[in-house]
Enzyme design. Structure first.
Site, mmCIF file in Angstrom:
data_model
loop_
_atom_site.group_PDB
_atom_site.id
_atom_site.type_symbol
_atom_site.label_atom_id
_atom_site.label_comp_id
_atom_site.label_asym_id
_atom_site.label_seq_id
_atom_site.Cartn_x
_atom_site.Cartn_y
_atom_site.Cartn_z
ATOM 1 N N ASP A 10 0.728 -0.998 0.081
ATOM 2 C CA ASP A 10 -0.126 -0.048 -0.011
ATOM 3 C C ASP A 10 0.947 1.210 -0.150
ATOM 4 O O ASP A 10 2.009 1.259 -0.497
ATOM 5 C CB ASP A 10 -1.048 -0.017 1.143
ATOM 6 C CG ASP A 10 -0.180 -0.372 2.552
ATOM 7 O OD1 ASP A 10 0.838 0.310 2.606
ATOM 8 O OD2 ASP A 10 -0.982 -1.026 3.543
ATOM 9 N N SER A 11 0.485 2.270 0.704
ATOM 10 C CA SER A 11 1.147 3.591 0.613
ATOM 11 C C SER A 11 2.473 3.423 0.989
ATOM 12 O O SER A 11 3.484 4.256 0.756
ATOM 13 C CB SER A 11 0.374 4.824 1.262
ATOM 14 O OG SER A 11 -0.102 4.507 2.591
ATOM 15 N N LEU A 12 2.516 2.381 2.042
ATOM 16 C CA LEU A 12 3.850 2.371 3.101
ATOM 17 C C LEU A 12 4.867 1.827 1.812
ATOM 18 O O LEU A 12 6.215 2.036 2.021
ATOM 19 C CB LEU A 12 3.853 1.436 3.954
ATOM 20 C CG LEU A 12 2.858 2.063 5.077
ATOM 21 C CD1 LEU A 12 2.303 0.978 6.261
ATOM 22 C CD2 LEU A 12 3.489 3.082 5.999
ATOM 23 N N GLN A 15 5.214 4.913 -1.172
ATOM 24 C CA GLN A 15 5.907 6.421 -0.645
ATOM 25 C C GLN A 15 7.556 5.941 -0.419
ATOM 26 O O GLN A 15 8.238 6.718 -0.064
ATOM 27 C CB GLN A 15 5.501 6.819 0.582
ATOM 28 C CG GLN A 15 3.987 7.368 0.087
ATOM 29 C CD GLN A 15 3.321 7.879 1.491
ATOM 30 O OE1 GLN A 15 4.167 7.956 2.750
ATOM 31 N NE2 GLN A 15 2.069 8.240 1.421
#
Lengths: 242, 242
Positions: A10-12, A15
């Site tokens: 996911d975003s972890l 990014q």
């Protein structure tokens, strides 16, 4: 020619190539040895990730990834009836979805090194401050994620890794070993600071090293420049390139 | 599925995924839009780079890179008769080698966006300090690289870009526009600080934007999570995944 390491999450993960990010650091660790490919999808849970599986990891690929990190759960653990409930996935389904992801990756390539990473811990105070900074007065009082609920998801992730004989990173526990992890390792109660990214990088490298994917033991893909004779460069390249 | 951007060059490319590096920053700029692949080979000059061409960019590839940066010259410009002469490539040959690289890339894929980057300027005082820190008393007094010689290589690079109608980044000139570039942008008189990396990132993004490779105009490879209906996720994925 170089093996590929795919970061799926996911975003972890999405990014992870920002300044100080764990994905970029991993790419640097494997410089000239493996390619690190970012397949992070911010906001995604495991249910939505399943839609992407066949596209990101086609079964008929002639060059499947050598390794993959599977790093979901932070969104699955959103709490029903609160602001992020759209992302919520029931605990049992989370585990089954992870299992489907692993089975698919192993079907792509039985020797693929699959590493499961648990969601990081949640700092509820940090989340609240973040919500207030974005929504002001309108910020909902009840947390949309709690550390205790996320713990349950982290436990299922580790349990599945044990069931399937996979390596894993218990990030939820590991990060909480650091005094002041709430502010030191998390920027908004959920996402990673540079120091938080460093923990993920360190743990993933440790697990890769324990498996067969140690950068130190992998060959450079072409000769180091010091091995090239300026007057007779052909010699250094003859095995690989001529 | 995502287009690939290949960074081909020497140590200035190889080190570009270190913390603050321009390669990692570029990967972040193109998150969910393109993959950025590091093909940097520390210490290499254009003569040695030619040996790798067919391996890194096979002519029969079904998925050639969409874009490539070609960033050589810092080693070609080493001065004959001094400590780094092994890496020296004559000025005319440098230009011809670059031409061969470009022709090969265009043969792989005529529409490939090829961007030539000149070597950065050289800070001779910084190089000397670095040599003394490594070799102490034994450090050779005469610089192995000078800014004036590197300028000649940078000029040939820009001239070739004009001849071939390619886009280019005149890093040698651009960096010297910054007051105190010697220490601000270079760490050892040759390699990039975080601020130096930021200049390369900014310039490459500017040139990509001027061409057709603007991240802002490229589609996300899968739906943004806000477009996914929690109760009916199939809908968001039906075009791409079902």
């Amino acid at each position: 020619m170089r093996p590929r390491i795919v970061l799926f999450g996911d975003s972890l993960t999405e990014q992870s190539f920002r300044s100080g990010g764990w994905g970029a650091a991993l790419a640097d660790t494997y410089t000239r040895k493996a390619d690190v490919v970012n397949r992070g999808y911010g906001g995604y849970n495991t249910r939505w990730a399943l839609f992407l599986l066949h596209h990101l990891f086609p079964l008929d690929s002639t060059k499947p990834a050598a390794a993959a990190t599977v790093f979901f759960g932070a969104n699955d653990a959103a709490i029903l009836g609160r602001t992020s409930e759209r992302q919520y996935v029931p605990l049992e389904e989370y585990k089954e979805n992870l299992r489907k992801i692993v089975f698919h990756l192993k079907e792509c390539c039985p020797t693929m090194l699959v590493v499961l990473i648990t969601p990081p811990p949640v700092d509820e105070a940090g989340r609240k401050e973040y919500a207030q900074s974005v929504y002001g007065e309108k910020a909902v009082k009840l947390p949309e994620r709690t550390n205790e609920v996320t713990r349950l998801y982290a436990e299922q992730c580790i349990e599945l890794a044990k069931e399937l004989g996979l390596r894993s990173v218990d990030l939820w526990s590991k990060m909480q070993e650091t005094e002041g992890w709430q502010r030191k390792l998390l920027s908004d109660g959920l996402h990673l600071t540079s120091e938080g990214n460093a923990v993920v990088h360190q743990e993933v490298v440790r697990v890769f090293n324990e498996a067969w994917l140690s950068a130190a033991e992998m060959p450079y893909d072409f000769p180091h420049h010091s091995e090239i004779d300026g007057k007779n460069p052909e010699k250094a390249f003859q095995h690989q390139c001529l």
